[in-house]
Enzyme design. Structure first.
Site, mmCIF file in Angstrom:
data_model
loop_
_atom_site.group_PDB
_atom_site.id
_atom_site.type_symbol
_atom_site.label_atom_id
_atom_site.label_comp_id
_atom_site.label_asym_id
_atom_site.label_seq_id
_atom_site.Cartn_x
_atom_site.Cartn_y
_atom_site.Cartn_z
ATOM 1 N N GLU A 48 -10.091 8.246 30.940
ATOM 2 C CA GLU A 48 -11.148 9.259 30.875
ATOM 3 C C GLU A 48 -12.469 8.574 30.596
ATOM 4 O OE1 GLU A 48 -10.586 12.719 28.348
ATOM 5 O OE2 GLU A 48 -8.467 12.891 28.920
ATOM 6 N N ASP A 67 -8.361 20.946 25.093
ATOM 7 C CA ASP A 67 -9.570 21.420 25.783
ATOM 8 C C ASP A 67 -9.254 22.001 27.169
ATOM 9 O OD1 ASP A 67 -12.373 21.660 26.202
ATOM 10 O OD2 ASP A 67 -12.409 19.736 27.258
ATOM 11 N N TYR A 118 -16.013 8.061 25.648
ATOM 12 C CA TYR A 118 -17.178 8.917 25.899
ATOM 13 C C TYR A 118 -18.446 8.385 25.236
ATOM 14 C CZ TYR A 118 -14.003 12.210 28.067
ATOM 15 O OH TYR A 118 -13.089 12.789 28.912
ATOM 16 N N GLU A 166 -4.256 11.464 23.510
ATOM 17 C CA GLU A 166 -5.138 11.447 22.341
ATOM 18 C C GLU A 166 -4.495 11.917 21.049
ATOM 19 O OE1 GLU A 166 -8.881 13.310 23.292
ATOM 20 O OE2 GLU A 166 -9.436 11.614 24.530
HETATM 21 C C1 EVA Z 1 -13.590 16.308 27.413
HETATM 22 N N1 EVA Z 1 -12.042 14.737 26.481
HETATM 23 O O1 EVA Z 1 -14.151 16.293 26.326
HETATM 24 C C2 EVA Z 1 -12.182 15.728 27.507
HETATM 25 C C3 EVA Z 1 -11.101 16.766 27.326
HETATM 26 C C4 EVA Z 1 -9.752 16.070 27.427
HETATM 27 O O2 EVA Z 1 -11.217 17.793 28.289
HETATM 28 C C5 EVA Z 1 -10.857 14.361 25.975
HETATM 29 O O3 EVA Z 1 -8.532 14.242 26.527
HETATM 30 O O4 EVA Z 1 -10.863 13.422 25.221
HETATM 31 C C6 EVA Z 1 -9.611 15.091 26.282
HETATM 32 O O5 EVA Z 1 -8.713 16.986 27.384
HETATM 33 O O6 EVA Z 1 -14.109 16.774 28.405
#
Ligand code: EVA
Length: 603
Positions: free
Chosen positions: A512, A166, A474, A418
């Site tokens: 993250e 990404d 997330y 990942e």
């Molecule tokens: C995202 N999520 O969705 C981030 C990506 C990143 O930019 C991830 O490790 O899981 C990735 O590169 O914003």
């Protein structure tokens, strides 16, 4: 030793000449440069700056999206007085691969776009004359490149990249290019490792040179310039009394001088700045100089307007000032090794760095951030391309450790971002990478990789290879977003409980978490993409972090908005930045500043 990646420094015996500036440039969509004789000189008069990515200078979309071979050219004058020296060309990074020619002669090829390589020029130099350097680059992605992706040919015959990651596939001579005039026999490498004793630090060192039987002397000076320790021999220990240790956000750097002599006569001298510190994992804690430390900070990118992934010293300075302002103490070099000047600044400012390999995209998806939450499996490690990918992975790991092993700021290696973690072949692959990192690094820094949503506790045996667990999560964004925030919280807590139940007895950090929000988008009550939503999301995560003793770090995604491929999931790039792409704070920055400034550096 085959390669020397010492940072270029001018000393009594070494001269460094920067070749940064405007270079000739052309694209080669047909891949016919060699046939056309371009190694002797490239066609046209187009000039672009080095270091920089070529993509964003132009107004033509074909150039921004260009995929294939591209060529650079410059000249330099070689002085007669260099004849009895080694003349090397050091390229900070050429993304993702390329070949160097000098005066039409092929010198070296290199695979991998985020680490330096050196071309030994002597065999093709015209002494006392003009020399033409031509560099062919290529930015295609494949199942064996790091990072991984695909290259597609469109009906027009144009190629385009399809990254399994990404961030925009910025390419070109992204870092500085330097000419090194070195002694014929020289210092190739050095390694330091630190031990702390009562009121004393022991700095074990090893120096490698190309001079057989050379005498080595190593001296260490404090920040006032006083000599505090010295030693003779290519291996030894510097004893530092009452050491000034390198601490988080309170750095102290000693000046190291290495002399290589023969019969008392100086052959080569190399100098560097080193911080004395230890770092290790003990049970669920990180210990810096034997004291617990909690990581606060970011996943970042090397990304800025116009120059793309090109080293942008002004931006680097600004980023450190912002990280200091907000109360951060660490970052991860997601998703590739950064330019060396960033580690030097982190050494100077006392930031803790998780140094990541470009091993990203090891999960076949053009929207891995979404697919991975949904439980997709792609059997990536079962592909026939795996042996070649692994070879490239091990190579880049070797170079990463060679380049970065002496930095005080580098506290850990992140060996993948990942990857897929299910399938029969995963363990064998991961084990070899983890073992090699341990073998290469004298400091035995903790190793980790960033785990995608699918890689859950209990069902991810490769997580046990990690010295600490790094989670990219997330819940509340890709999964259970919006009015389902409470469900998101429950899912996060359920997962955390499962990690605790697994009893790995290792620290866990969040490498993250975060949501996209557009600068200036407000909404009461909140909706996804508004600042109100992100703040509610952060508060939910922070409560969970504070509840679990094993959580020993939080690195929000991302430091700043950054460029990605275009598409319906991205609004001209990823907007998860706490800062905008031009490095101004969004409102969430004030929320984090309040939390992090209050938080001690340990939990
Ligand atoms: C995202 N999520 O969705 C981030 C990506 C990143 O930019 C991830 O490790 O899981 C990735 O590169 O914003």
């Amino acid at each position: 030793m085959e390669r020397s990646l010492l940072y270029p420094r001018s000393t009594k015996t070494r001269t460094v000449i920067s070749l940064d500036g405007m270079w000739k440039f052309c694209l080669d969509p047909q891949g016919e440069g060699e046939k056309q004789g371009w190694p002797q000189g490239i066609p046209g008069h187009e000039m672009i700056p080095v270091p920089a990515s070529f993509n964003d200078f132009y107004t033509d979309k074909d150039i921004r999206e260009y995929t294939g071979d591209f060529w650079y050219e410059t000249t330099f004058d070689a002085s007669e007085s260099w004849r009895d020296h080694a003349v090397d060309l050091r390229i900070g990074a050429l993304t993702h691969r390329g070949t160097v020619y000098l005066n039409g002669q092929k010198i070296v090829s290199h695979e991998g776009g985020y680490l330096p390589f050196v071309a030994h020029l002597n065999a093709a130099i015209i002494w006392n004359g003009k020399n033409r350097i031509v560099i062919k680059g290529n930015n295609e992605l494949s199942y064996t490149s790091l990072p991984a992706g695909m290259t597609k040919t469109l009906s027009s015959g144009k190629k385009m990249t399809k990254p399994f990651f990404d961030f925009f596939n910025y390419a070109g001579l992204n870092r500085s290019v330097k000419l090194l005039i070195l002694p014929e026999q020289s210092i190739l490498d050095y390694t330091v490792n630190h031990r702390l004793a009562d009121k004393q630090a022991l700095v074990d060192y090893e120096v490698i040179s190309s001079l057989e039987g050379g005498e080595v002397e190593v001296r260490l000076y404090d920040e006032e310039g006083y000599l505090v320790a010295s030693s003779q021999g290519d291996k030894g220990t510097l004893q530092v009394e009452d050491p000034h240790l390198w601490e988080v956000r309170q750095a102290y750097l000693y000046h190291l001088v290495i002399d290589l002599k023969t019969q008392g006569q100086l052959i080569d001298e190399y100098e560097d700045e080193i911080g004395i510190r230890t770092f290790r994992v003990e049970n669920e804690r990180f210990l810096l100089n034997d004291h617990p430390v909690y990581l606060k900070g970011f996943g970042k990118h090397e990304d800025s307007d116009v120059v793309g992934r090109g080293t942008n010293m002004g931006m680097i300075k600004r980023d450190f000032e912002l990280m200091k302002w907000i109360g951060a103490n660490s970052f991860r070099t997601s998703h590739y090794p950064y330019s060396e000047e960033i580690y030097q600044m982190a050494d100077r400012e006392g930031f803790l760095v998780i140094d990541e390999l470009p091993a990203v995209g090891f999960f076949e998806s053009l929207m891995n951030f979404l697919d991975a939450s949904g439980g997709k499996s792609t059997q990536f490690f079962e592909r026939e391309t795996i042996p070649e990918l692994k070879k490239n992975h091990l190579d880049v790991l070797y170079d990463l450790v060679l380049r970065d092993k002496n930095h005080a700021c580098v506290i850990a290696w992140s060996l993948f971002n990942e990857p897929e973690t299910s399938g029969d072949s995963v363990m064998a692959y991961f084990k070899d990478i983890f073992d090699y990192a341990a073998k290469l690094d004298v400091q035995k820094r903790p190793r980790t990789f960033a785990l995608v949503m699918n890689s859950k506790p209990g069902i991810t045996p490769v997580a046990e290879l990690c010295d600490f667990i790094s989670l990219n999560r997330y819940y509340g964004w890709y999964l259970l977003g919006g009015f389902e925030m409470e469900e998101a919280r429950a899912a996060l807590v359920e997962e955390m409980d499962a990690w605790v139940d697994w009893k790995l007895n290792k620290p866990i950090i969040f490498t993250e978490y975060g949501c996209d929000h557009l600068q200036g988008e407000f909404k009461l009550p909140s909706v996804q993409w508004s600042v109100e939503y992100e703040i509610a999301f952060l508060k939910m995560y922070e409560k969970v972090f504070d509840h679990y003793a094993c959580v020993q770090g939080e690195q929000i995604w991302n430091f700043a908005d950054f460029q990605t491929v275009e598409g319906i999931m991205r609004v001209n790039g990823n907007k998860k930045g706490v800062f905008t792409r031009d490095r101004q704070p969004k409102l969430t920055a004030y929320h984090l500043k309040e939390r992090w400034e209050k938080m001690p550096d340990s939990k």
